[in-house]
Design a protein around this motif. Sequence first.
Motif, PDB file in Angstrom:
ATOM      1  N   ARG A 187       0.857  -1.194   0.000  1.00 13.83           N
ATOM      2  CA  ARG A 187       0.000   0.000   0.000  1.00 13.83           C
ATOM      3  C   ARG A 187       0.889   1.238   0.000  1.00 13.83           C
ATOM      4  O   ARG A 187       1.571   1.535   0.991  1.00 13.83           O
ATOM      5  CB  ARG A 187      -0.929   0.008   1.214  1.00 13.83           C
ATOM      6  N   LEU A 188       0.868   1.940  -1.120  1.00 14.51           N
ATOM      7  CA  LEU A 188       1.729   3.102  -1.293  1.00 14.51           C
ATOM      8  C   LEU A 188       0.911   4.387  -1.164  1.00 14.51           C
ATOM      9  O   LEU A 188      -0.171   4.504  -1.748  1.00 14.51           O
ATOM     10  CB  LEU A 188       2.390   3.072  -2.671  1.00 14.51           C
ATOM     11  N   THR A 189       1.444   5.349  -0.434  1.00 14.35           N
ATOM     12  CA  THR A 189       0.863   6.685  -0.368  1.00 14.35           C
ATOM     13  C   THR A 189       1.651   7.596  -1.288  1.00 14.35           C
ATOM     14  O   THR A 189       2.892   7.623  -1.251  1.00 14.35           O
ATOM     15  CB  THR A 189       0.897   7.230   1.068  1.00 14.35           C
ATOM     16  N   VAL A 190       0.950   8.333  -2.139  1.00 16.80           N
ATOM     17  CA  VAL A 190       1.585   9.219  -3.113  1.00 16.80           C
ATOM     18  C   VAL A 190       1.950  10.543  -2.438  1.00 16.80           C
ATOM     19  O   VAL A 190       1.151  11.112  -1.680  1.00 16.80           O
ATOM     20  CB  VAL A 190       0.649   9.461  -4.314  1.00 16.80           C
ATOM     21  N   SER A 207       5.332   5.745  -1.326  1.00 13.63           N
ATOM     22  CA  SER A 207       5.969   4.797  -0.410  1.00 13.63           C
ATOM     23  C   SER A 207       4.946   4.223   0.549  1.00 13.63           C
ATOM     24  O   SER A 207       3.893   4.822   0.796  1.00 13.63           O
ATOM     25  CB  SER A 207       7.098   5.475   0.380  1.00 13.63           C
ATOM     26  N   GLY A 208       5.286   3.038   1.087  1.00 12.17           N
ATOM     27  CA  GLY A 208       4.397   2.425   2.059  1.00 12.17           C
ATOM     28  C   GLY A 208       4.785   0.998   2.349  1.00 12.17           C
ATOM     29  O   GLY A 208       5.704   0.436   1.739  1.00 12.17           O
ATOM     30  N   PRO A 209       4.054   0.376   3.260  1.00  6.39           N
ATOM     31  CA  PRO A 209       4.422  -0.956   3.734  1.00  6.39           C
ATOM     32  C   PRO A 209       3.812  -2.079   2.899  1.00  6.39           C
ATOM     33  O   PRO A 209       2.771  -1.919   2.257  1.00  6.39           O
ATOM     34  CB  PRO A 209       3.817  -0.973   5.145  1.00  6.39           C
ATOM     35  N   PHE A 210       4.471  -3.228   2.939  1.00  5.81           N
ATOM     36  CA  PHE A 210       3.836  -4.467   2.520  1.00  5.81           C
ATOM     37  C   PHE A 210       2.920  -4.915   3.662  1.00  5.81           C
ATOM     38  O   PHE A 210       3.236  -4.726   4.838  1.00  5.81           O
ATOM     39  CB  PHE A 210       4.882  -5.530   2.206  1.00  5.81           C
TER      40      PHE A 210
END
Length: 380
Positions: A225-228, A235-238
């Motif tokens: 889950r990526l935040t723009v 970027s973001g966590p698995f």
Amino acid sequence: MNDDELREGLVGLLAERGRLHSPQWRETVLATPRHEFLRGGFFRHVPDSMPTAWAPVMPDHPDWLSACYTDESLITQIAGTIVPADVRGQILREPTSSSTLPSLVVRMLEDLQVEDGARVLEIGTGTGYSTALLCHRLGEDLVTSVEVDADVSARAAAALGAVGFVPNLVAADGLAGHKDGAPYNRVIATCGVLRIPREWINQTVPGGIVLATLCGWMHSSELVRLTVHDDGSASGPFLGGRVSFMLARPHHPPAPGMLPDTSVGDSRETEVGANALDDWTTRFVAQIAAPNAQRLQLGEAGDVLLDVEAGAWALLYRVGDTWRVRQGGPARLWDDIEKHITQWQGAGAPGLDRFGLTVTPGGEHRFWLDTPECPLPAAG
């Protein structure tokens, strides 16, 4: 049981399994008849078949309706064009489209963190079931869904119309997103990708979310889950849970072709054997190190890792109780993989739910552990 009772049973099962939490999504699943998206039937795995065989299950089959409300993925297309109505008996080809198991559909929709008024781009319409859930939750005017297969898209459109929804359906390559409908607050992909396309990030507003399954040719994958961000990065966590989808068709691996001459090349002992790749997380780490490598298991002859485009290869084989590796080509595939696996093991072999990803404005993929300030080694 009728379909209303079956839907209630499915909702109860999803809640029991911890996949359904919010009252909005509970109401949505209760209101959306999954069987309407499977009117063309589905393929069922033939038990004990080798290689795997598939047999059609049509709406006149006594198990069809109840099967539509099981928490299972149901195959709806084989070999790119073949649907259940085309087959009498069994077929041995590979599945190419399916109705994803409801627990994963709902889990991803909750992970998407949608809010009222959010504009959503869905990559991979499939049967249209998840599209219908989005339409019920947000309204059809806020949902755009892209499907690479025009026939699949047309069948989904008919099913969506039958339940009262007319979202914006696009038959095109979903890897390009859909610029005409941008910007979006959320992008969700129901296919696996080797890399997150820049187009998805570019078409998402800052603060928006891109949810996708990052895969590799060694067959390990995970949901990220990526935040723009304002600078065009994301970027973001698995999120953990060993999420797996069929790869987007343009991301399928090249044919291995003729195997290299593995009698030549440099040979040495290795502390990390091919059996390490039997573990899901270890394979994911290996894919970070060698993102274009495929694994070919040759039984007693050993395992070959092959980067077709680069022409690099590694043969892993046993000599008594010792693992050895022989490598050839312009790069040393196993050197890179062994380095990554060894460093990961030295950090305590953390699970994928502690991994994260940053996609730079230039499209580079940078993996990290716990925070972006703790980068994992880059490929090569």
